[in-house]
Design an enzyme around this catalytic site. Structure first.
Site, PDB file in Angstrom:
ATOM      1  N   HIS A   1       9.718 -15.576   8.025  1.00 11.41           N
ATOM      2  CA  HIS A   1      10.358 -16.059   6.792  1.00 11.41           C
ATOM      3  C   HIS A   1      11.467 -17.027   7.177  1.00 11.41           C
ATOM      4  O   HIS A   1      12.245 -16.749   8.088  1.00 11.41           O
ATOM      5  CB  HIS A   1      10.934 -14.868   6.012  1.00 11.41           C
ATOM      6  CG  HIS A   1      11.412 -15.210   4.639  1.00 11.41           C
ATOM      7  ND1 HIS A   1      12.590 -15.889   4.405  1.00 11.41           N
ATOM      8  CD2 HIS A   1      10.856 -14.992   3.420  1.00 11.41           C
ATOM      9  CE1 HIS A   1      12.741 -16.052   3.085  1.00 11.41           C
ATOM     10  NE2 HIS A   1      11.699 -15.523   2.471  1.00 11.41           N
TER      11      HIS A   1
ATOM     12  N   CYS B   1       8.605 -19.929   2.210  1.00 10.66           N
ATOM     13  CA  CYS B   1       9.444 -19.574   1.059  1.00 10.66           C
ATOM     14  C   CYS B   1      10.095 -20.828   0.515  1.00 10.66           C
ATOM     15  O   CYS B   1      10.974 -21.410   1.162  1.00 10.66           O
ATOM     16  CB  CYS B   1      10.490 -18.541   1.476  1.00 10.66           C
ATOM     17  SG  CYS B   1      11.606 -18.100   0.128  1.00 10.66           S
TER      18      CYS B   1
ATOM     19  N   HIS C   1       5.869 -17.593  -0.698  1.00 13.45           N
ATOM     20  CA  HIS C   1       6.887 -17.210  -1.681  1.00 13.45           C
ATOM     21  C   HIS C   1       7.148 -18.449  -2.507  1.00 13.45           C
ATOM     22  O   HIS C   1       7.554 -19.474  -1.953  1.00 13.45           O
ATOM     23  CB  HIS C   1       8.204 -16.848  -0.990  1.00 13.45           C
ATOM     24  CG  HIS C   1       8.188 -15.526  -0.284  1.00 13.45           C
ATOM     25  ND1 HIS C   1       9.304 -15.009   0.327  1.00 13.45           N
ATOM     26  CD2 HIS C   1       7.198 -14.611  -0.123  1.00 13.45           C
ATOM     27  CE1 HIS C   1       9.008 -13.824   0.853  1.00 13.45           C
ATOM     28  NE2 HIS C   1       7.734 -13.571   0.606  1.00 13.45           N
TER      29      HIS C   1
ATOM     30  N   ASP D   1       9.194 -15.246  -6.302  1.00 13.60           N
ATOM     31  CA  ASP D   1      10.285 -14.726  -5.482  1.00 13.60           C
ATOM     32  C   ASP D   1      11.418 -14.326  -6.417  1.00 13.60           C
ATOM     33  O   ASP D   1      11.167 -13.994  -7.575  1.00 13.60           O
ATOM     34  CB  ASP D   1      10.668 -15.771  -4.425  1.00 13.60           C
ATOM     35  CG  ASP D   1      11.205 -15.154  -3.142  1.00 13.60           C
ATOM     36  OD1 ASP D   1      11.546 -13.972  -3.146  1.00 13.60           O
ATOM     37  OD2 ASP D   1      11.291 -15.880  -2.131  1.00 13.60           O
ATOM     38  N   HIS D   2      12.618 -14.369  -5.943  1.00 13.86           N
ATOM     39  CA  HIS D   2      13.759 -13.904  -6.746  1.00 13.86           C
ATOM     40  C   HIS D   2      13.678 -14.398  -8.186  1.00 13.86           C
ATOM     41  O   HIS D   2      13.348 -15.550  -8.430  1.00 13.86           O
ATOM     42  CB  HIS D   2      15.078 -14.428  -6.166  1.00 13.86           C
ATOM     43  CG  HIS D   2      15.241 -14.129  -4.715  1.00 13.86           C
ATOM     44  ND1 HIS D   2      16.242 -14.678  -3.959  1.00 13.86           N
ATOM     45  CD2 HIS D   2      14.527 -13.339  -3.876  1.00 13.86           C
ATOM     46  CE1 HIS D   2      16.153 -14.232  -2.718  1.00 13.86           C
ATOM     47  NE2 HIS D   2      15.105 -13.426  -2.633  1.00 13.86           N
TER      48      HIS D   2
ATOM     49  N   TYR E   1      15.524  -9.044  -7.903  1.00 10.02           N
ATOM     50  CA  TYR E   1      14.248  -8.321  -7.909  1.00 10.02           C
ATOM     51  C   TYR E   1      14.020  -7.460  -9.150  1.00 10.02           C
ATOM     52  O   TYR E   1      13.482  -6.362  -9.074  1.00 10.02           O
ATOM     53  CB  TYR E   1      14.100  -7.504  -6.620  1.00 10.02           C
ATOM     54  CG  TYR E   1      13.756  -8.400  -5.455  1.00 10.02           C
ATOM     55  CD1 TYR E   1      12.453  -8.839  -5.267  1.00 10.02           C
ATOM     56  CD2 TYR E   1      14.742  -8.862  -4.580  1.00 10.02           C
ATOM     57  CE1 TYR E   1      12.124  -9.685  -4.229  1.00 10.02           C
ATOM     58  CE2 TYR E   1      14.423  -9.716  -3.530  1.00 10.02           C
ATOM     59  CZ  TYR E   1      13.109 -10.124  -3.365  1.00 10.02           C
ATOM     60  OH  TYR E   1      12.780 -10.963  -2.337  1.00 10.02           O
TER      61      TYR E   1
HETATM   62  C1  CS2 Z   1      14.247 -12.501   0.564  1.00 12.09           C
HETATM   63  C2  CS2 Z   1      14.321 -11.950   1.977  1.00 12.09           C
HETATM   64  O1  CS2 Z   1      13.509 -14.634   0.074  1.00 12.09           O
HETATM   65  C3  CS2 Z   1      13.168 -13.480   0.222  1.00 12.09           C
HETATM   66  O2  CS2 Z   1      12.016 -13.157   0.064  1.00 12.09           O
HETATM   67  O3  CS2 Z   1      14.311 -11.547  -0.429  1.00 12.09           O
HETATM   68  O4  CS2 Z   1      15.042 -10.758   1.986  1.00 12.09           O
HETATM   69  C4  CS2 Z   1      13.050 -11.755   2.741  1.00 12.09           C
HETATM   70  O5  CS2 Z   1      12.350 -10.673   2.263  1.00 12.09           O
HETATM   71  C5  CS2 Z   1      13.271 -11.532   4.215  1.00 12.09           C
HETATM   72  O6  CS2 Z   1      14.132 -12.461   4.719  1.00 12.09           O
HETATM   73  C6  CS2 Z   1      11.987 -11.570   4.991  1.00 12.09           C
HETATM   74  O7  CS2 Z   1      12.129 -11.011   6.240  1.00 12.09           O
HETATM   75 MN    MN Z   2      11.416 -15.627   0.172  1.00  9.83          MN
END
Ligand code: CS2
Ligand code: MN
Length: 348
Positions: free
Chosen positions: A198, A236, A265, A310-311, A324
């Site tokens: 990530h 991501c 993501h 994602d978030h 989340y």
């Molecule tokens: C985050 C991170 O962007 C995301 O998905 O919530 O916490 C992510 O899960 C970690 O960095 C992955 O190891």
């Molecule tokens: Mn992410």
């Protein structure tokens, strides 16, 4: 591609039953949270987690994350045992049929924000990052609550780990990452588990700590550290896309074309100044990223892995784990599904 959703296990206020009702979500992204970082995930716990998800009518599409112990990132002598444990966990996951593992290599802090509930004019709230605020914090002294890192660190431990990082610059971190990959990727190949790093969030150095998984050039360098299809990425968009210098559709086409994206993501982010941003609703016009172009890029490279919103914002009065909640992430999944259907039909 398969639409998935992150679930934090039995303590998550969002339930598997709720997730199952989001249209087209068939896969769960989860992890085991009660094994200390660096220890082996017991086979029984993995099987139990798998059963819980399958009993709810879905399946585990990927693990997010198997955390990497700080000593591995620091390159300490204890790392060999910790890396061996990581490999054993990969073997057990593979035996359970789980074939994608997300992890990150961010020193000390995972994703970092300066406000976890910034009020937007529409009454929702979001996570934001303001570089001036972050730069003004002395992390070893002040009581700042950050979401993405292990809250079990005492101030004293933070001070000592920050101290240890004084001798780890970017190049040393690259070496330590290479050392880790050289030992883990052969096992990943053997047991057919795709490793998916990530990116760092935000994708620049914070609190004086080195960060390296930040841009196209560094992702390229990462892929070459161990040149194997099993050494891949969790792409991501909200993390990399926090920097306006990262052209997300181009990055997706490039690494997707190489077959190195194993997990996607997809979220939007709104640039609010130099190294400052707000998280945003998923739709393109709410932020700085072109979600349509990104989804088109995934389609063009034939991406067939798991994808997840994602978030999300906190909306409709929901409270819970910052970023989340159920509602806005479900809206995100639905929006992404709409883009996917339109792009696929348009291409026929
Ligand atoms: C985050 C991170 O962007 C995301 O998905 O919530 O916490 C992510 O899960 C970690 O960095 C992955 O190891
Ligand atoms: Mn992410």
């Amino acid at each position: 591609m398969e639409m998935t959703f992150r679930w934090y296990g039995k303590d998550d206020p969002v339930t598997l039953e709720q997730i199952r009702q989001i249209p087209n979500v068939t896969g769960i992204i989860t992890a085991i949270y009660d094994v200390p970082v660096g220890e082996v995930w017991p086979k029984e716990k993995i099987m139990e987690l798998k059963k819980t998800v399958e009993d709810a009518g879905m399946h585990i599409s990927a693990i997010e994350s198997v955390p990497v112990h700080e000593d591995v990132k620091l390159g300490k002598p204890t790392r060999d045992r910790l890396i061996e444990n990581f490999c054993t966990t990969l073997r057990y996951l593979s035996e359970a049929g789980i074939k994608i593992v997300c992890y990150n290599f961010m020193p000390v802090f995972d994703w970092t924000r300066t406000d976890l509930a910034f009020d937007l004019p529409d009454g929702s709230n979001v996570l934001i990052y303001d570089d001036a605020t972050a730069s003004s914090w002395d992390i070893t002294k002040e009581d700042v609550s950050l979401p993405g890192w292990d809250a079990s660190y005492t101030k004293e431990q933070i001070r000592s780990v920050m101290n240890e990082y004084k001798s780890v610059d970017e190049e040393t971190l690259w070496e330590n990452l290479k050392y880790f990959l050289e030992r883990v990727i052969p096992v990943a190949e053997e047991v057919d588990v795709k490793m998916a790093i990530h990116p760092d969030d935000p994708p620049w150095s914070i609190f004086g700590l080195p960060r390296i998984i930040t841009c196209k050039e560094n992702l390229e360098r990462f892929c070459k550290l161990v040149d194997s299809p099993y050494n891949g990425l969790t792409l991501c968009s909200g993390s990399l896309g926090a920097s306006s210098q990262n052209d997300m559709p181009d990055i997706i086409r490039h690494f997707g074309g190489m077959g190195r994206i194993h997990f996607a993501h997809v979220r939007n982010v709104k640039h609010t100044g130099n190294r400052s941003f707000e998280e945003a609703a998923h739709a393109s016009n709410y932020g700085s990223l072109d979600m349509y172009e990104m989804m088109k890029a995934y389609h063009e490279v034939g991406f067939d892995g798991p994808i997840r919103p994602d978030h999300g914002r906190m909306i409709w009065g929901e409270t819970g784990k910052p970023g989340y909640g159920l509602f806005d992430r479900a809206l995100g999944a639905t929006y992404l599904n709409g883009l996917i259907e339109a792009i696929e039909k348009n291409d026929k």
